[in-house]
Design a protein around this motif. Structure first.
Motif, mmCIF file in Angstrom:
data_model
loop_
_atom_site.group_PDB
_atom_site.id
_atom_site.type_symbol
_atom_site.label_atom_id
_atom_site.label_comp_id
_atom_site.label_asym_id
_atom_site.label_seq_id
_atom_site.Cartn_x
_atom_site.Cartn_y
_atom_site.Cartn_z
ATOM 1 N N ALA B 191 0.755 -1.128 -0.003
ATOM 2 C CA ALA B 191 0.078 -0.051 -0.150
ATOM 3 C C ALA B 191 0.773 1.317 0.070
ATOM 4 O O ALA B 191 0.427 2.326 0.054
ATOM 5 N N THR B 192 2.185 1.058 0.147
ATOM 6 C CA THR B 192 2.678 2.333 -0.034
ATOM 7 C C THR B 192 3.085 3.215 -1.011
ATOM 8 O O THR B 192 3.314 4.386 -0.962
ATOM 9 N N HIS B 193 2.605 2.622 -2.115
ATOM 10 C CA HIS B 193 2.513 3.730 -3.024
ATOM 11 C C HIS B 193 1.554 4.711 -3.120
ATOM 12 O O HIS B 193 1.656 6.017 -3.492
ATOM 13 N N ILE B 194 0.352 4.343 -2.366
ATOM 14 C CA ILE B 194 -0.645 5.523 -1.973
ATOM 15 C C ILE B 194 -0.057 6.689 -1.231
ATOM 16 O O ILE B 194 -0.099 7.578 -1.639
ATOM 17 N N VAL B 195 1.069 6.182 -0.187
ATOM 18 C CA VAL B 195 1.691 6.997 0.592
ATOM 19 C C VAL B 195 2.457 8.011 -0.302
ATOM 20 O O VAL B 195 2.630 9.042 0.091
ATOM 21 N N VAL B 196 3.219 7.360 -1.029
ATOM 22 C CA VAL B 196 4.072 8.197 -2.012
ATOM 23 C C VAL B 196 3.386 9.644 -2.482
ATOM 24 O O VAL B 196 3.665 10.633 -2.654
ATOM 25 N N PHE B 197 2.008 9.298 -2.820
ATOM 26 C CA PHE B 197 1.256 10.133 -3.611
ATOM 27 C C PHE B 197 1.129 11.425 -2.283
ATOM 28 O O PHE B 197 1.263 12.429 -2.828
ATOM 29 N N TRP B 198 0.808 10.776 -1.210
ATOM 30 C CA TRP B 198 0.615 12.121 0.011
ATOM 31 C C TRP B 198 1.991 12.888 0.039
ATOM 32 O O TRP B 198 2.028 14.026 0.379
ATOM 33 N N MET B 199 3.008 12.151 0.224
ATOM 34 C CA MET B 199 4.196 12.711 0.313
ATOM 35 C C MET B 199 4.882 13.647 -0.698
ATOM 36 O O MET B 199 5.522 14.511 -0.467
ATOM 37 N N LEU B 200 4.343 13.401 -1.795
ATOM 38 C CA LEU B 200 5.059 14.205 -2.997
ATOM 39 C C LEU B 200 3.736 15.321 -3.546
ATOM 40 O O LEU B 200 4.133 16.051 -4.429
ATOM 41 N N GLY B 201 2.517 14.952 -3.204
ATOM 42 C CA GLY B 201 1.674 15.933 -3.485
ATOM 43 C C GLY B 201 0.946 15.732 -5.012
ATOM 44 O O GLY B 201 1.705 15.184 -5.843
ATOM 45 N N GLY B 202 -0.213 15.770 -5.061
ATOM 46 C CA GLY B 202 -0.801 15.466 -6.581
ATOM 47 C C GLY B 202 -2.201 16.042 -6.491
ATOM 48 O O GLY B 202 -3.016 15.826 -5.404
ATOM 49 N N LEU B 203 -2.754 16.406 -7.664
ATOM 50 C CA LEU B 203 -4.122 17.023 -7.682
ATOM 51 C C LEU B 203 -5.046 15.708 -8.541
ATOM 52 O O LEU B 203 -6.252 16.248 -8.708
ATOM 53 N N GLY B 204 -4.498 14.596 -8.629
ATOM 54 C CA GLY B 204 -5.132 13.499 -9.484
ATOM 55 C C GLY B 204 -6.423 13.165 -8.936
ATOM 56 O O GLY B 204 -7.081 12.339 -9.636
ATOM 57 N N LEU B 205 -6.572 13.192 -7.904
ATOM 58 C CA LEU B 205 -7.834 12.692 -6.885
ATOM 59 C C LEU B 205 -8.937 13.330 -6.983
ATOM 60 O O LEU B 205 -9.982 13.163 -6.417
ATOM 61 N N ALA B 206 -8.825 14.711 -7.512
ATOM 62 C CA ALA B 206 -10.093 15.679 -7.523
ATOM 63 C C ALA B 206 -11.042 15.002 -8.142
ATOM 64 O O ALA B 206 -11.228 14.496 -9.435
ATOM 65 N N GLN B 207 -12.333 15.226 -7.370
ATOM 66 C CA GLN B 207 -13.740 14.761 -7.966
ATOM 67 C C GLN B 207 -14.650 15.835 -7.367
ATOM 68 O O GLN B 207 -14.615 16.438 -6.391
ATOM 69 N N TRP B 208 -15.831 16.013 -8.313
ATOM 70 C CA TRP B 208 -16.827 17.075 -7.922
ATOM 71 C C TRP B 208 -17.217 16.805 -6.469
ATOM 72 O O TRP B 208 -17.436 17.876 -5.711
ATOM 73 N N SER B 209 -17.592 15.723 -5.805
ATOM 74 C CA SER B 209 -18.167 15.320 -4.877
ATOM 75 C C SER B 209 -17.418 15.853 -3.705
ATOM 76 O O SER B 209 -18.140 16.119 -2.643
ATOM 77 N N GLN B 210 -16.075 15.926 -3.729
ATOM 78 C CA GLN B 210 -15.284 16.388 -2.535
ATOM 79 C C GLN B 210 -15.003 17.731 -2.724
ATOM 80 O O GLN B 210 -14.122 18.172 -1.544
ATOM 81 N N LEU B 211 -15.253 18.418 -3.524
ATOM 82 C CA LEU B 211 -14.760 19.785 -3.791
ATOM 83 C C LEU B 211 -15.359 20.929 -2.824
ATOM 84 O O LEU B 211 -14.432 21.792 -2.425
ATOM 85 N N LEU B 212 -16.587 20.271 -2.276
ATOM 86 C CA LEU B 212 -17.084 21.325 -1.210
ATOM 87 C C LEU B 212 -16.168 21.504 0.016
ATOM 88 O O LEU B 212 -16.435 22.652 0.478
ATOM 89 N N TYR B 213 -15.357 20.718 0.321
ATOM 90 C CA TYR B 213 -14.753 20.590 1.857
ATOM 91 C C TYR B 213 -13.677 21.554 1.677
ATOM 92 O O TYR B 213 -13.566 22.653 2.343
ATOM 93 N N PRO B 214 -12.681 21.574 0.478
ATOM 94 C CA PRO B 214 -11.815 22.514 0.680
ATOM 95 C C PRO B 214 -12.238 24.096 0.550
ATOM 96 O O PRO B 214 -11.769 24.993 0.870
#
Lengths: 260, 347
Positions: B191-214
């Motif tokens: 599962a560490t590849h998911i973690v690499v995403f958090w460490m390096l940053g990326g906007l690839g997970l953007a979804q309409w349903s979640q934009l309200l929070y930020p």
């Protein structure tokens, strides 16, 4: 801006409850419009004393009364409307203009989250004029000389419309010309002023009263000529002080010599 | 008369800067949607957006596939980039005032590391027991925890002065990063590849349903910071002077730190660690329009958004069709900017 009197009643300060006191109980009174000079060697407790007066460090004991009211009894904003301070802190490089810094003096007078209005602008203009800063009011504070910056800080304190002004070593790091300017300014303000000074001759010249501190103890309070006596100064500062008369201006002047 | 004239010029300069900024933002969003593995012409981008707002206004000359690339993938991504950039910009600007250090940044103060720690904890160890909100919530709690730790360390070391607060932040940042590494080490290696995403940053997970929070965090916290702009101005002079102006300095600084943690935590939760935005953007803004926080905050939000949009464009095009993590881009640009800044301060 009506100057108010200052009364310190047995104020003392220790870093914590059980630790020894850095400033032992001291009492004094400054009449409205008078200038009190606080003198003493390094580490005597001058800054500690001033901090209790401008409401930064709460006294361990005693009260500080400005215009008869204890400044530590009310909220900080209420005290800020009465007591302003010009300190040695150097503002960071944040690109604020002279005018913006002087406008900060209006902060304690703001209602809620309102922004400064026309009345505030008028007060800021007066403060700028008085300090002769009008021609540089839109300059970046970071690009000013030490003397100009000190004048900006005084203008900010004036915009606060205080009844009492506290100044911590206002002549530090200034060249002779700017030192003299600041001193003549202090005399002309017509405010009640508490000022800490290193130069005893300056203190003798501009102060109505002098408070001498050493190792957290008061070593004298009264008229400058009484407190700044040869014996007193010699003992407190561990030097040989001579009171001499300058031949040209025919004024008294203290000179200092290392003891043999 | 002259002073009012200069005052008006000052305001005019601000309005002009903001106006150009908004135009640039709209242009940047369009370009961000247009470029990528599949290039979409600008007129198609606008056509799709117009039709989504007011159906059947523009003549549909594009395929359904193109439309879903624009609407489902790239537009939410561009919006997320804008929100994250704006959020990090105002957090950086605010932290710089209360630490009186123009180099303060949520990344440097350990807040981002705390957020990543929380996110990693949720991703690798606790599972999504609170549903989709688990990661953002943990990221926020991690950011808040790191913030409180910074304040506790500065108290413990009697280093409450503004400059030593930064050192406390750097110390906490190291500690929290090590703890996060322990979590990775103990976690499932697959599962560490998911973690690499958090460490390096990326906007690839953007979804309409979640934009309200930020968005809501950005609007609410941004508004709160903005009404406190005069106090932020006062904080730049110094703690003692701010106190003599009636500001409860310790409490105000704590509130700014917590607000910064809230914004950073939520942004990190959706985008991973993106450093140096909060450091760079307010600097450039101050050079353009001066130091008054009434102007610095909105301008930092605007230019933070533009900066992150372009960083994302670079990240997506430089190694196309691969997405390079955006944290690498902002790190490279930010580091170079830092060096340039050092040189500027000397001259």
């Amino acid at each position: 801006m009506k100057p108010a009197g200052l009364i310190a009643e047995d104020i003392s300060w220790a870093p914590r409850k059980n630790l020894p006191k850095l400033l032992h109980p001291v009492s004094f009174e400054v009449k409205p419009g008078q200038v009190l000079g606080v003198v003493g060697p390094n580490g005597a407790g001058k800054s500690t004393l001033l901090r209790m007066i401008y409401r930064y460090q709460a006294p361990t004991s005693g009260r500080v009364l400005v215009g008869g009211e204890d400044i530590w009894a009310g909220p900080p904003r209420a005290a800020a409307r009465k007591v302003a301070a010009v300190l040695q802190e150097q503002p960071g490089a944040f690109g604020l203009s002279v005018r913006e810094v002087v406008t900060l003096g209006r902060t304690p007078h703001r209602l809620g989250y309102s922004t400064p209005g026309a009345a505030d602008a008028e007060i800021v203009n007066n403060a700028l004029d008085r300090m002769e800063l009008r021609h540089i009011e839109f300059r970046d504070l970071g690009n000013l000389s030490g003397g100009e910056r000190q004048r900006v800080m005084v203008a900010r304190a004036l915009a606060q419309q205080p009844q009492l002004l506290v100044m911590d070593e206002p002549t530090n790091h200034l060249d002779i010309r700017h030192q003299l300017e600041i001193l003549s300014l202090i005399q002309s303000l017509g405010l009640t002023i508490v000022v800490s000074l290193h130069d005893l001759n300056m203190a003798a010249e501009i102060c109505d009263a002098v408070l001498m501190l050493q190792d957290g103890h008061c070593r004298g309070f009264g008229a400058p000529e009484d407190v700044l006596s040869e014996a007193q100064v010699s003992q407190t500062f561990r030097v040989n002080a001579w009171r001499e008369v300058l031949s040209r201006s025919n004024t008294e002047h203290l000179s200092f010599h290392l003891p043999d | 008369m002259t002073e009012t004239a200069v005052d008006i010029t000052c305001n005019r300069k601000f309005r002009l800067t903001m106006f150009c900024g908004v135009i640039l933002l709209l242009f940047s969003v369009s370009v961000a949607i247009s470029v990528g593995a599949v290039s979409v012409p600008l007129h198609v981008v606008w056509g799709v957006l117009i039709n989504k707002i007011a159906p059947d206004t523009a003549l549909q000359t594009w395929s359904v596939g193109r439309e879903s690339i624009v609407w489902e993938i790239r537009f939410p991504r561009a919006l997320l980039a804008s929100f994250v950039g704006a959020g990090l910009g105002i957090v950086g600007a605010s932290l710089q005032a209360v630490t009186r250090n123009p180099l303060a940044d949520p990344h440097l103060l350990g807040i981002s590391s705390g957020g990543a720690f929380g996110a990693i904890l949720a991703l690798l160890h606790t599972g999504m027991f609170l549903g989709l909100l688990t990661v953002p919530l943990f990221a926020f709690l991690g950011a808040l925890g790191a913030t409180l730790l910074v304040l506790a360390v500065s108290r413990f070391a009697s280093a409450t002065s503004a400059d030593r607060l930064i050192l406390a932040g750097v110390a906490v940042s190291f500690i929290v990063m090590s703890l996060a590494n322990i979590l990775i080490f103990l976690g499932d290696p697959r599962a560490t590849h998911i973690v690499v995403f958090w460490m390096l940053g990326g906007l690839g997970l953007a979804q309409w349903s979640q934009l309200l929070y930020p968005l809501s965090v950005l609007v609410i916290c941004g508004a709160w910071l903005w009404v406190n702009a005069p106090n932020l101005n006062a904080m730049t002079i110094g703690d003692e002077t701010a106190t003599t102006l009636g500001i409860p300095v310790a409490r105000f600084r704590l509130m700014i730190f917590v607000t910064g943690a809230l914004i950073t935590g939520v942004m990190v939760a959706f985008s991973g660690i993106i450093g140096f935005v909060g450091l760079m953007v307010p600097h450039i803004v101050r050079m353009l329009i001066g130091g008054d926080y009434m102007r610095v905050l909105p301008a930092s939000a605007l230019f933070g958004a533009i900066y992150l949009l372009w960083s994302d464009i670079i990240a997506r095009t430089i190694m196309a069709p691969e997405d390079m993590p955006i944290g690498i881009v902002t790190g490279l640009i930010g580091g170079a900017f830092f060096v340039w800044l050092l040189r500027q301060r000397n001259t």
